[in-house]
Scaffold this motif. Structure first.
Motif, mmCIF file in Angstrom:
data_model
loop_
_atom_site.group_PDB
_atom_site.id
_atom_site.type_symbol
_atom_site.label_atom_id
_atom_site.label_comp_id
_atom_site.label_asym_id
_atom_site.label_seq_id
_atom_site.Cartn_x
_atom_site.Cartn_y
_atom_site.Cartn_z
ATOM 1 N N GLY A 93 3.027 -13.101 -12.586
ATOM 2 C CA GLY A 93 2.375 -12.634 -13.808
ATOM 3 C C GLY A 93 3.184 -12.995 -15.048
ATOM 4 O O GLY A 93 2.621 -13.372 -16.073
ATOM 5 N N ILE A 94 4.509 -12.883 -14.924
ATOM 6 C CA ILE A 94 5.355 -13.230 -16.074
ATOM 7 C C ILE A 94 5.233 -14.720 -16.368
ATOM 8 O O ILE A 94 5.127 -15.142 -17.521
ATOM 9 N N ILE A 95 5.185 -15.536 -15.328
ATOM 10 C CA ILE A 95 5.141 -16.984 -15.523
ATOM 11 C C ILE A 95 3.773 -17.447 -16.005
ATOM 12 O O ILE A 95 3.647 -18.167 -16.988
ATOM 13 N N ASN A 96 2.709 -17.020 -15.310
ATOM 14 C CA ASN A 96 1.380 -17.594 -15.573
ATOM 15 C C ASN A 96 0.413 -16.662 -16.271
ATOM 16 O O ASN A 96 -0.725 -17.024 -16.510
ATOM 17 N N GLY A 97 0.823 -15.429 -16.529
ATOM 18 C CA GLY A 97 -0.153 -14.448 -16.995
ATOM 19 C C GLY A 97 -0.806 -13.794 -15.793
ATOM 20 O O GLY A 97 -0.712 -14.299 -14.668
ATOM 21 N N ILE A 98 -1.457 -12.666 -16.030
ATOM 22 C CA ILE A 98 -1.975 -11.876 -14.925
ATOM 23 C C ILE A 98 -3.487 -11.995 -14.868
ATOM 24 O O ILE A 98 -4.183 -11.620 -15.809
ATOM 25 N N ASN A 99 -3.964 -12.507 -13.760
ATOM 26 C CA ASN A 99 -5.390 -12.684 -13.589
ATOM 27 C C ASN A 99 -5.748 -12.436 -12.130
ATOM 28 O O ASN A 99 -5.117 -12.974 -11.228
ATOM 29 N N VAL A 100 -6.768 -11.623 -11.920
ATOM 30 C CA VAL A 100 -7.114 -11.223 -10.554
ATOM 31 C C VAL A 100 -7.381 -12.436 -9.656
ATOM 32 O O VAL A 100 -6.831 -12.549 -8.565
ATOM 33 N N HIS A 101 -8.223 -13.338 -10.154
ATOM 34 C CA HIS A 101 -8.614 -14.460 -9.297
ATOM 35 C C HIS A 101 -7.424 -15.331 -8.946
ATOM 36 O O HIS A 101 -7.238 -15.742 -7.806
ATOM 37 N N LEU A 154 -9.963 -4.048 -8.871
ATOM 38 C CA LEU A 154 -9.134 -4.575 -9.951
ATOM 39 C C LEU A 154 -10.001 -5.189 -11.039
ATOM 40 O O LEU A 154 -9.762 -4.998 -12.237
ATOM 41 N N LEU A 155 -11.052 -5.934 -10.616
ATOM 42 C CA LEU A 155 -11.944 -6.546 -11.596
ATOM 43 C C LEU A 155 -12.648 -5.471 -12.411
ATOM 44 O O LEU A 155 -12.837 -5.588 -13.620
ATOM 45 N N LEU A 213 -2.714 -7.888 -2.612
ATOM 46 C CA LEU A 213 -1.529 -7.041 -2.756
ATOM 47 C C LEU A 213 -0.667 -7.529 -3.920
ATOM 48 O O LEU A 213 -0.107 -6.739 -4.671
ATOM 49 N N LEU A 214 -0.568 -8.860 -4.060
ATOM 50 C CA LEU A 214 0.159 -9.411 -5.199
ATOM 51 C C LEU A 214 -0.464 -8.910 -6.494
ATOM 52 O O LEU A 214 0.223 -8.466 -7.417
ATOM 53 N N ALA A 215 -1.793 -8.996 -6.532
ATOM 54 C CA ALA A 215 -2.501 -8.619 -7.756
ATOM 55 C C ALA A 215 -2.322 -7.130 -8.056
ATOM 56 O O ALA A 215 -2.114 -6.745 -9.202
ATOM 57 N N ILE A 216 -2.380 -6.317 -7.006
ATOM 58 C CA ILE A 216 -2.221 -4.879 -7.227
ATOM 59 C C ILE A 216 -0.878 -4.576 -7.882
ATOM 60 O O ILE A 216 -0.790 -3.841 -8.864
ATOM 61 N N ALA A 219 -0.213 -2.021 -16.188
ATOM 62 C CA ALA A 219 -0.707 -0.731 -16.669
ATOM 63 C C ALA A 219 0.452 0.146 -17.142
ATOM 64 O O ALA A 219 0.362 0.797 -18.175
ATOM 65 N N LEU A 220 1.537 0.116 -16.383
ATOM 66 C CA LEU A 220 2.654 0.997 -16.729
ATOM 67 C C LEU A 220 3.442 0.489 -17.929
ATOM 68 O O LEU A 220 3.907 1.272 -18.757
#
Ligand code: ATP
Ligand code: MG
Lengths: 292, 267
Positions: free
Chosen positions: A209-217, A110-111, A42-45, A52-53
């Motif tokens: 995502g802002i802090i570490n970048g966005i990555n699914v895993h 997501l992947l 859910l975090l990743a979504i 995307a937006l």
């Protein structure tokens, strides 16, 4: 001393993130006793929807943010309706297995759409947000996560304490047959708890995502952190989730700062086991009101 | 006259988990504005009858398998509790089912769930008017209230829904006689002043028949006796087994009356 204060600040802002993400988890557990194993996804979504937006659709940040909140809220309703509702009345283990499956499905999707790389949001936080307190530097992301965390916790506090819907949600968690007898729409309450869980998870996903970048895993792994947090705080306590989050956040940063970075990831689980040995219902779990 | 009937139960059977038959052809009628009491010993099927009306059988895996229930002339058997409560039928469950971790006032507010816009201010005043004891406790957690306060709370909570038909399941259960009296007086006032139609399930037949217009006696899932309340009070069987006064008129001990150790079958 400066190092200590710096760690304290980092720990607190990390802690608020954990708290925020645990809130959604506790909400679902409180209203329907379901352990949501898809929480990390859910975090990743939320994080990817915002990506995307904002980056792909190039919408203004505020609009992208508002749409992400609305979108995840709606998605929460849809997911509850499509997957969870048909299982109402089935045994709890089946529902929990379903959430495990949902997590795998979300992750796969997501992947498929975004790939396994690390993505970045466009820079949008004003530099002026960062704070310089003496020698301690608080980067703007941390200030932002702090503010968002606190604002949301307060908003949710008010929602549950005073709004009619919030009171109905608590009544279902408290005594479901009695809530039904008064015409509380119990299925709607379950749906609302999923929608709210999606929103708060999205918030923490975006900040991470802002802090570490966005990555699914990475995001879905961080979702697992809710377990030490909520078990520490008591599975059914919102206040406990917040305190639990802050404690785990502080523990991680202090362990990383003073002992070793490799211990950092493990320490929450060690503490978790120790606490469970002493207080099996968590530090702040509801104390049963017993009638004599 | 047909149009004076609020609720009509016609020959219903209720089965739990597809196999356990509890009600076997129960029929009863409640006229608008009246108080009807349903008496019977433990396990007779009184609560099951109420749940068949309010739709609360469903979560317990029970079902009306035969017969029908009509409210205002519309069939309602096996509808969901969400639908039935929105028609104005509210059941107060047996055993004072409060929300322990909610305050007294929050408990009352849950009663507005069926109402459009969830207004509560005026209704809280009305509830405190009937149950002044609740006002003093409004900010304390319901889990810490006394039994009497809780009974007032759950009835008050139901009033918040503006019920047209209120179903009370054993409001006297486990309360001191003086409190029972007080609560029944308030129930009577609610009936008179709010015009609420009432169905009261009781083991305390004495109290129930004092406020009722009409009464039914249930045994083993069947109605075995019914008549006007005064007549029922004079019935020798009811006198002996539910009012605790034998033919001689001697009052048996309170305990005997309450626990119904002796049972009698009418059929
Ligand atoms: N959910 C259920 N599943 C199976 N059987 C049930 C269920 N609920 C009640 N019963 C059975 O139905 C019968 C009638 O129960 P009910 O609760 O209606 O009685 P009652 O008249 O209200 O009794 P009491 O005065 O003790 O409350 C009992 O034999 C009970 O065991
Ligand atoms: Mg009963």
């Amino acid at each position: 001393m400066e190092f200590f204060l710096q760690l304290l600040v980092n720990g607190l802002s990390l802690g608020f993130l954990y708290a925020l993400s645990a809130l959604g988890f506790v909400m679902i557990f409180k209203s329907s006793s379901v352990l949501n194993l898809a929480h990390g996804e859910l975090l990743a979504i939320g994080a990817f929807m915002f990506l995307a937006l904002s980056a792909w659709a190039n919408l203004p940040i505020v609009l992208a943010f508002a749409l992400t909140l609305a979108g995840t809220f709606a998605l929460g309703f849809v997911v509850e309706r499509l997957f969870l509702r048909p299982l109402i009345g089935e045994s709890l283990i089946e529902v929990i297995m379903l959430t495990l499956g949902l997590g795998i499905m979300f992750k796969g999707l997501l992947l498929f759409i975004f790939g396994g790389d690390i993505h970045d949001y466009p820079k949008f936080l004003p530099e002026g947000l960062s704070l310089q307190l003496g020698a301690i530097q608080i980067p703007s992301v941390n200030v932002a996560s702090f503010i968002i965390g606190i604002v949301f916790v307060i908003l949710f506090g008010f929602f549950f304490k005073y709004s009619s819907q919030g009171i109905y949600m608590r009544s279902v968690a408290d005594n479901q047959p009695a809530a039904l007898s008064l015409g509380v729409h119990v299925r709607r309450v379950f749906a609302l708890s999923w929608a709210i869980a999606f929103i708060v998870a999205a918030m923490s996903g975006i900040i991470l995502g802002i802090i570490n970048g966005i990555n699914v895993h990475e995001l879905s792994a961080i979702g697992l952190k809710v377990f030490p947090v909520v078990i520490l705080g008591g599975l059914d306590s919102i206040g406990g989730a917040i305190l639990g989050g802050v404690i785990i956040g502080l523990l991680e940063t202090f362990t990383g700062g003073y002992i070793s970075t490799s211990l950092r990831e493990v320490i929450p689980y060690i503490v978790l086991i120790l606490i469970l040995m002493v207080r099996p219902y968590g530090l702040f779990g509801l104390v049963e009101i017993e009638r004599v | 006259m047909e149009d004076h009937i609020s609720l009509l139960i016609n020959n219903i059977s209720v089965v739990y988990s597809d196999v356990i038959q509890v009600l076997k052809g129960v029929s009863l009628a409640i006229k608008k504005g009246q108080v009807v009491s349903l008496l019977g010993s433990n396990g007779a099927g009184k609560s099951t009858t109420l749940k068949a009306i309010s739709g609360l059988l469903k979560p317990e895996n029970g079902k009306v398998t035969e017969g029908f229930i009509e409210y205002d002339g519309v069939p309602v058997q096996n509808s969901s509790p969400e639908e039935i409560t929105r028609k104005g039928i509210i059941q107060v469950l047996e055993g004072r089912q409060e929300f322990k971790y909610l305050t007294v006032e929050e408990n009352l507010r849950v009663g507005t769930a069926t109402r459009w816009g969830k207004p509560y201010q005026k209704d809280l005043e009305l509830v405190y008017h009937y149950f002044p004891a609740l006002l003093a406790r409004k900010r304390s957690k319901a889990g810490y209230c006394s039994g009497g306060e809780l009974q007032m709370l759950v009835i008050g909570r139901a009033l918040m829904a503006h019920p047209m038909l209120l179903l009370l399941d054993e409001p006297s259960l486990g309360l001191a006689p003086i409190l029972v009296k007080e609560i029944f007086q308030i129930i009577r006032r609610i009936n008179h002043e709010q015009g609420t139609t009432l169905m009261v399930v009781e083991q305390n037949a004495n109290m129930a028949l004092q406020i009722a217009n009409y009464g039914y006696v249930m045994e083993n899932g069947k109605i075995v006796l019914e008549s006007e309340a005064e007549e029922l009070r004079e019935n020798p069987d009811v006198k002996e087994f539910y009012l605790g006064t034998a033919a001689s008129g001697a009052l048996k001990s309170y305990k005997d009356v309450k626990s119904y150790k002796r049972r009698k079958r009418w059929l």
